[in-house]
Design an enzyme around this catalytic site. Sequence first.
Site, PDB file in Angstrom:
ATOM      1  N   LYS A 111       0.817  -1.214   0.000  1.00  0.00           N
ATOM      2  CA  LYS A 111       0.000   0.000   0.000  1.00  0.00           C
ATOM      3  C   LYS A 111       0.847   1.258   0.000  1.00  0.00           C
ATOM      4  O   LYS A 111       0.466   2.266  -0.598  1.00  0.00           O
ATOM      5  CB  LYS A 111      -0.949   0.019   1.206  1.00  0.00           C
ATOM      6  CG  LYS A 111      -2.106  -0.960   1.070  1.00  0.00           C
ATOM      7  CD  LYS A 111      -3.257  -0.595   1.996  1.00  0.00           C
ATOM      8  CE  LYS A 111      -4.430  -1.547   1.785  1.00  0.00           C
ATOM      9  NZ  LYS A 111      -5.519  -1.332   2.739  1.00  0.00           N
ATOM     10  N   LYS A 194      -4.823  -9.323  -6.843  1.00  0.00           N
ATOM     11  CA  LYS A 194      -6.084  -9.663  -6.186  1.00  0.00           C
ATOM     12  C   LYS A 194      -7.165  -8.638  -6.534  1.00  0.00           C
ATOM     13  O   LYS A 194      -6.857  -7.473  -6.813  1.00  0.00           O
ATOM     14  CB  LYS A 194      -5.902  -9.816  -4.673  1.00  0.00           C
ATOM     15  CG  LYS A 194      -5.665  -8.535  -3.943  1.00  0.00           C
ATOM     16  CD  LYS A 194      -5.692  -8.740  -2.415  1.00  0.00           C
ATOM     17  CE  LYS A 194      -5.531  -7.369  -1.784  1.00  0.00           C
ATOM     18  NZ  LYS A 194      -5.357  -7.326  -0.374  1.00  0.00           N
ATOM     19  N   LYS A 197     -10.891  -3.065  -4.014  1.00  0.00           N
ATOM     20  CA  LYS A 197     -11.702  -1.845  -4.142  1.00  0.00           C
ATOM     21  C   LYS A 197     -10.876  -0.706  -4.715  1.00  0.00           C
ATOM     22  O   LYS A 197     -11.409   0.227  -5.283  1.00  0.00           O
ATOM     23  CB  LYS A 197     -12.202  -1.387  -2.769  1.00  0.00           C
ATOM     24  CG  LYS A 197     -13.229  -2.286  -2.125  1.00  0.00           C
ATOM     25  CD  LYS A 197     -13.575  -1.757  -0.721  1.00  0.00           C
ATOM     26  CE  LYS A 197     -14.196  -2.816   0.142  1.00  0.00           C
ATOM     27  NZ  LYS A 197     -13.794  -2.749   1.546  1.00  0.00           N
TER      28      LYS A 197
HETATM   29  P1  AMP Z   1     -11.230  -5.140   3.090  1.00  0.00           P
HETATM   30  O1  AMP Z   1     -12.095  -4.744   1.953  1.00  0.00           O
HETATM   31  O2  AMP Z   1      -9.779  -4.976   2.776  1.00  0.00           O
HETATM   32  O3  AMP Z   1     -11.644  -4.541   4.378  1.00  0.00           O
HETATM   33  O4  AMP Z   1     -11.435  -6.716   3.266  1.00  0.00           O
HETATM   34  C1  AMP Z   1     -12.521  -7.301   3.962  1.00  0.00           C
HETATM   35  C2  AMP Z   1     -12.406  -8.816   3.896  1.00  0.00           C
HETATM   36  O5  AMP Z   1     -12.460  -9.270   2.541  1.00  0.00           O
HETATM   37  C3  AMP Z   1     -11.099  -9.359   4.478  1.00  0.00           C
HETATM   38  O6  AMP Z   1     -11.367 -10.561   5.192  1.00  0.00           O
HETATM   39  C4  AMP Z   1     -10.268  -9.646   3.262  1.00  0.00           C
HETATM   40  O7  AMP Z   1      -9.326 -10.682   3.465  1.00  0.00           O
HETATM   41  C5  AMP Z   1     -11.331 -10.083   2.269  1.00  0.00           C
HETATM   42  N1  AMP Z   1     -10.895  -9.830   0.893  1.00  0.00           N
HETATM   43  C6  AMP Z   1     -10.571  -8.627   0.350  1.00  0.00           C
HETATM   44  N2  AMP Z   1     -10.210  -8.776  -0.943  1.00  0.00           N
HETATM   45  C7  AMP Z   1     -10.295 -10.107  -1.219  1.00  0.00           C
HETATM   46  C8  AMP Z   1     -10.055 -10.903  -2.386  1.00  0.00           C
HETATM   47  N3  AMP Z   1      -9.664 -10.351  -3.536  1.00  0.00           N
HETATM   48  N4  AMP Z   1     -10.263 -12.234  -2.295  1.00  0.00           N
HETATM   49  C9  AMP Z   1     -10.666 -12.809  -1.137  1.00  0.00           C
HETATM   50  N5  AMP Z   1     -10.911 -12.118  -0.003  1.00  0.00           N
HETATM   51  C10 AMP Z   1     -10.733 -10.782  -0.038  1.00  0.00           C
END
Ligand code: AMP
Length: 332
Positions: A111, A194, A197
């Site tokens: 990041k 991956k 957002k």
């Molecule tokens: P975040 O949007 O970063 O707060 O992520 C929220 C949850 O979604 C966390 O448990 C992340 O590990 C999961 N997550 C985010 N991006 C991915 C992805 N591309 N594949 C699988 N899990 C994800």
Amino acid sequence: MQRIFSGIQPTGVPHLGNYLGAVRNWVALQADHECLYCVVDLHAITADHDPKTLAGQTRDLAAALIACGIDPQKHVLFHQSAVHAHVRLGWIFTCVARMGWLNRMTQFKDKAGKDRENVSTGLFTYPNLMAADILAYHATRVPVGDDQKQHLELANDIAQKFNHDFEADFFPNIEPLILGPAARVMSLRDGAKKMSKSDTSDQSRINLTDDAETIANKIKRAKTDPEPLPSEMEGLEGRPEARNLVGIYAALTDTTHADVLAQFGGMGFGAFKPALAELLVEKLSLIAAETRRLLADPGYVDGVLRDGARRAAAIADPIVDEAERLVGFLKV
Ligand code: AMP
Ligand code: TRP
């Protein structure tokens, strides 16, 4: 009964990776666990954010979680900034964690990129707050996507050092739950990245709010290779885009990569992609419609969060009070 904790950042519209890697598993775990699910708005300000939209995004995300199947009556759904235990314990953990431990965090390196001198110090200490999120509830199981594994290992290091330094068997060990065939959903434009957002291309992800036409288009244009799908798992090696789409199909049907290949092996993407798009539209359109329905009454969602915060604080406050006593603060 083991206690579950997990969190998601209100930094944008949740996507298919969030759903398949995390939220879907959160829903399933409700059957036999006591669960706390948190919209982590304190984490969302570690990167640039717009103060005009943060509150709305927090509410929207809470509505989407309810629409996905989180039950805020039987379990606890709340937003992080409403429960002060997180920052109280987060500060203590910032003093327990070592610079060297945080320096190893790959998500920070990704990041921060080349701009290390200019990112917020909160982005660097973010894993300390994440550890506090979980341990303020003495939660022992944490369902997350694959990208959070290193942060949970750090949380265990922090818990152990706290217990050691303050001579108490106080914080439990945390078990990461990284579940299912889509624990790491990849970008639709690049099988090596991956789904995220923050990707500048909206074509790279399926948002939980996308309509049927948008979903079908994104899947149609998703990067693939010219080969038909293999019949065996080994045939997916070196084909990250094919593996990703098969994993998504498997997760949505509660099966495995092998099951999907048994059904589609030998067929080209011309046949597989429409089947996948149809499945996605079927599952996601219900979630989008339910989210819209809930948001028609923002007062309802806010009431759920207010009640959730009260119940979350009732669990966390005595635990963090005790942590403060162990650290040695004067209690008057
Ligand atoms: P975040 O949007 O970063 O707060 O992520 C929220 C949850 O979604 C966390 O448990 C992340 O590990 C999961 N997550 C985010 N991006 C991915 C992805 N591309 N594949 C699988 N899990 C994800
Ligand atoms: N760091 C997680 C992410 O970006 C979100 C998060 C914050 C979290 N606190 C948590 C996940 C506690 C699990 C438990 O995805």
